[in-house]
Scaffold this motif. Structure first.
Motif: not given
Length: 218
Positions: A1-8, A25-27, A66-69, A122-127
């Motif tokens: 089952m695919k994970k849903q895109r996180r809502e920011i 921001m991403i850039k 959120d920015i890292l995500y 990526a290791k800094s992202l939440s669970k």
């Protein structure tokens, strides 16, 4: 089952403006994460690099994570879009498979800085966020699986589903290695040399799966 895109969450309702500001921001974040890493970079620095105030930044995100995500999501989307454009013309031949592998290596070269940042941070992202980002890596592998499987379906290769999956992972690792070990590899080889040697070795390993050679093992 695919994970849903996180809502920011964003307090701004104009979707076009949200997309534009988040791209800024991403850039800016990617440039800073390259220099300082995720933890040493502040949201104020990201806002400045993006060209607006810290107050404006928080109209489009809630936290630095959120920015890292968004950075990780953006990198995978770019890779996927570029691969889909070039893989769409494949006809299920060994020649088209070689082309697909070569193109994947070139895409990895063009986004190597971003990919390095993503793997380092990526290791800094939440669970709850990390599984979705990792699933996008599997999606990228799946695109290469589809290209290899098409060659199998057209009768030019004889491989099991497990063999197709493992070969796709091998190709991804070889493509990423150009960036991961660039401190030594890029001093010794040009990109064209690296691509030629790696694809030659990949196809040398595939010879045992050519239909005529494989007839004796199936």
């Amino acid at each position: 089952m695919k994970k849903q895109r996180r809502e920011i969450h964003a307090s701004v309702k104009d979707e076009r403006l949200v997309k534009m500001r988040r791209n800024q921001m991403i850039k800016g974040a990617i440039a800073l994460f390259k220099q300082k890493g995720f933890h040493r970079t502040t949201t104020r620095e990201i806002a400045k690099a993006a060209g607006f105030s810290i107050g404006t930044l928080y109209e489009y995100i809630r936290s630095k994570e959120d920015i890292l995500y968004l950075v990780c999501d953006s990198i995978y989307d770019e890779v996927k879009d570029r691969l889909e454009q070039d893989l769409a013309s494949h006809q299920g031949t060994l020649k088209s498979l070689r082309y697909g592998i070569e193109n994947f290596f070139r895409v990895m070269d063009s986004v190597q800085e971003e990919v390095l940042v993503m793997y380092q941070e990526a290791k800094s992202l939440s669970k709850d966020a990390l599984p979705y980002v990792l699933e996008k890596e599997i999606d990228m592998v799946s695109m290469l699986e589809d290209v290899i499987q098409l060659v199998v379906d057209k009768g030019e290769l004889c491989m099991t589903t497990k063999e197709v999956k493992l070969w796709a992972h091998n190709v991804v690792v070889q493509g990423q290695m150009w960036g991961f070990r660039r401190w030594t590899i890029q001093k010794q080889y040009t990109l064209d040399e690296y691509i030629e040697m790696q694809t030659d070795w990949i196809f040398a390993g595939l010879k045992g799966f050519y239909v005529k050679e494989a007839e004796g093992r199936v």
